[in-house]
Design a protein around this motif. Structure first.
Motif, short mmCIF file in Angstrom:
data_model
loop_
_atom_site.label_atom_id
_atom_site.label_comp_id
_atom_site.label_asym_id
_atom_site.label_seq_id
_atom_site.Cartn_x
_atom_site.Cartn_y
_atom_site.Cartn_z
N PRO A 24 5.73 -5.76 -4.89
CA PRO A 24 6.99 -5.36 -5.28
C PRO A 24 6.82 -5.53 -6.93
CG PRO A 24 7.08 -6.57 -3.49
CD PRO A 24 5.85 -6.82 -3.86
N ALA A 25 7.56 -5.04 -7.56
CA ALA A 25 7.66 -4.93 -9.28
C ALA A 25 8.54 -6.28 -9.40
CB ALA A 25 8.08 -3.96 -9.90
N ASP A 80 6.39 -8.07 2.56
CA ASP A 80 6.07 -6.69 1.98
C ASP A 80 4.91 -6.74 1.10
OD1 ASP A 80 7.44 -8.21 0.20
OD2 ASP A 80 8.77 -6.68 -0.52
N SER A 81 4.95 -7.77 0.05
CA SER A 81 3.84 -8.03 -0.84
C SER A 81 2.68 -8.35 -0.21
CB SER A 81 4.45 -8.97 -1.83
OG SER A 81 3.52 -9.02 -3.01
N LEU A 114 0.15 2.34 5.30
CA LEU A 114 1.51 2.35 5.03
C LEU A 114 2.20 1.36 5.26
CD1 LEU A 114 2.06 5.97 6.27
CD2 LEU A 114 1.43 5.39 3.90
N GLN A 115 3.31 1.00 4.62
CA GLN A 115 4.45 -0.08 5.31
C GLN A 115 5.92 0.70 5.37
OE1 GLN A 115 5.49 -3.25 2.52
NE2 GLN A 115 3.31 -2.92 2.13
N LYS A 116 6.76 -0.05 6.01
CA LYS A 116 8.28 0.73 5.96
C LYS A 116 8.87 0.41 4.67
CE LYS A 116 8.23 -1.45 10.68
NZ LYS A 116 7.84 -0.10 11.53
N PHE A 117 9.86 1.38 4.32
CA PHE A 117 10.78 1.15 3.37
C PHE A 117 11.57 -0.25 3.67
CE2 PHE A 117 11.92 5.29 0.74
CZ PHE A 117 10.40 5.44 0.59
N PRO A 118 11.42 -1.12 2.60
CA PRO A 118 12.22 -2.60 3.05
C PRO A 118 13.61 -2.62 2.53
CG PRO A 118 10.91 -2.74 0.95
CD PRO A 118 11.01 -1.34 1.33
#
Length: 502
Positions: A3-4, A321-322, A374-378
């Motif tokens: 993530p940014a 997520d990261s 892929l991963q899910k929109f968090p």
């Protein structure tokens, strides 16, 4: 891929003894939860994505971390190709006889079982309990007399039935059903589907919880009887009722060590998938009343904010997520778009990098590539960035950052003659391009309100240089939009090359 921003984009725990819904702002469709002691374990549908059947752990039903997947790959060989909307539908997770049990359907094959003594450890190979097209949403139940049962629903798209719940006697070891059993609940076939049954027993009553009315618009029903064979009386216990939470249903009734009860359910949020909410439960006249502000008929309304089960702890905790790609394994948040092979990726060939090897994609059509990672929109708004490096001597190799859904969108990179050629590809059409000479690229995605996406680069001159127009993310078949990375080749005779991500 990182993530940014360093903070997680959605945190349900408010840090003051309360939480906000959803407790999982991510696509954990058809959630089911079991409590063992003071630990809670959640699993959900995973459809065509692998590894499947994610296992999440919590101590308070609000803060969740992914600890495993129960299913490596789907059993049928056809899942080596992308099968949107097929695969694992609504599962049930239970703890019985010292081990965890997950019963799950693949609606084109039948009902399966996998077990484990440790949910974070190894799960058994899937065992086909009952073959049949259109059998879905199984849930086991072991009664006080030692007898076992399996209840399930039907998929109208396969079986031509969508209004019946079927109870079958089952071998106590879950190996097989022991007869045809009987339909214990049937609603008017003109009404929307009845599905997702979960079977419980409390104070001498048998309860079947089941959603009705459809994914986006439905409600939660409870059926009860003094006999497991019925007849059952029906009560609607949760509905939208003017709230912003559409279709509040399909989930898990679960108790606490102190005797309180809660209900975990999903809400269909279009491109974000089926996100997960937590509702308080109180019992009145041996009916579970869910949510808040029950009307005269006892139908509850979903809460957006409520006190937590536990006021303290090492919180907040959120799903991963990261991924810095510094481990020797992929983070639990990652899933491939179909059955996967171990040699599709490597961590050992270049330290601190994930190396993806190409899979053939006809005309570069990544929609049919099972090796999308892929991963899910968090959350509803977030940012993603990843550094990519491609060898320059593979003109047929494509790699990049992808937003996966019904309409695939990608920032696609090729490395030709010492220059990277970047193209914004949406449904196979190029809508913007850029060429530049650089040893590597930092690709970036910004997702704004309503799922509006912008793809571009982070460069020394600017933190974000957008390539092509903005576009809306779209859901896939029964799943929300996903974000991830890929590496494909358009040359069927040349599987060489790679892409490195950091």
């Amino acid at each position: 891929m990182n993530p940014a921003a360093h903070s997680y984009p959605w945190v349900p725990d408010q840090g003051d003894g309360t939480y906000r819904n959803p407790v999982l702002h991510a696509d954990y469709s058809d959630p089911d939860v079991v409590r063992v002691g003071s630990d809670y374990f959640l699993t959900s549908s995973s459809f065509n994505c692998t590894p499947g059947l994610p296992i999440l752990h919590s101590r308070d039903l609000v803060n969740w971390r992914i600890v495993n997947h129960a299913l490596k790959n789907l059993s049928h060989p056809r899942y080596s190709e992308v099968q949107p909307g097929h695969g694992v539908w609504a599962p049930s997770i239970r703890h019985h006889d010292g081990k965890f049990w997950i019963f799950f359907p693949t609606p084109d094959e039948g009902l399966y079982l996998t077990t484990a003594t440790d949910p974070a450890g190894d799960w058994s190979a899937p065992h086909l309990v009952l073959a049949g097209k259109g059998l879905i949403d199984p849930c086991p139940f072991w009664d006080d007399d030692g007898k076992a049962y399996l209840i399930h629903a039907y998929a109208g798209s396969r079986a031509g039935i969508r209004n019946k719940l079927h109870l079958r006697p089952m071998a106590p070891d879950g190996s097989r059903t022991l007869g045809k059993g009987k339909v214990v609940i049937e609603i008017d076939p003109s009404l929307p589907a009845l599905e997702g049954p979960k079977l419980h027993k409390r104070s001498g009553w048998y309860y079947i919880s089941a959603p009705a009315g459809g994914v986006a618009t439905g409600w939660q029903c409870i059926f009860r009887s003094r006999s497991i064979q019925g007849p059952y009386e029906e009560k609607t216990v949760l509905a939208q009722r003017g709230s912003a939470i559409n279709g509040p249903h399909q989930g898990a009734l679960v108790d606490t060590p102190d005797g309180d009860w809660w209900f975990i359910h999903f809400q269909d949020k279009d491109l974000y998938g089926r996100i997960v909410h937590l509702q308080p439960v109180r019992w009145e006249d041996d009916w579970p009343l869910i949510g808040e502000a029950q009307d005269e008929a006892g139908v509850g309304r979903p809460v957006l904010h409520h006190r937590k089960l536990l006021p303290g702890g090492d919180f907040p905790a959120v799903p991963q997520d990261s991924d810095e790609f510094e481990s020797e394994t992929l983070g639990f948040q990652w899933q491939w778009h179909g059955n996967h092979e171990a040699d599709w990726h490597s961590f050992s060939e270049r330290g601190g990098h994930l190396r993806l090897r190409p899979h053939f994609a006809l005309n570069g059509n990544i929609a049919k590539a099972p090796n999308l990672l892929l991963q899910k929109f968090p959350a509803s708004e977030f940012e993603v960035e990843t550094r990519i490096e491609i060898p320059h001597d593979h003109a047929s190799l494509h790699s990049g950052l992808v937003v996966a859904g019904e309409n695939m969108a990608a920032l696609d990179a090729q490395h030709i003659d010492g220059k990277y050629r970047l193209s914004l590809m949406i449904s196979g059409e190029s809508l913007g391009a850029l060429e530049l000479a650089a040893p590597s690229l930092i690709l970036k995605l910004k997702v704004g309100g309503g799922g509006v996406c912008r793809l571009g680069l982070a460069m020394s001159e600017t933190p974000f240089y957008q390539i092509g127009p903005s576009f809306p993310a779209t859901p896939g078949r029964w799943i929300g939009a996903k974000v991830g990375i890929y590496c494909v080749t358009t040359d069927v005779l040349d599987p060489s090359g790679y892409a490195d991500f950091a």
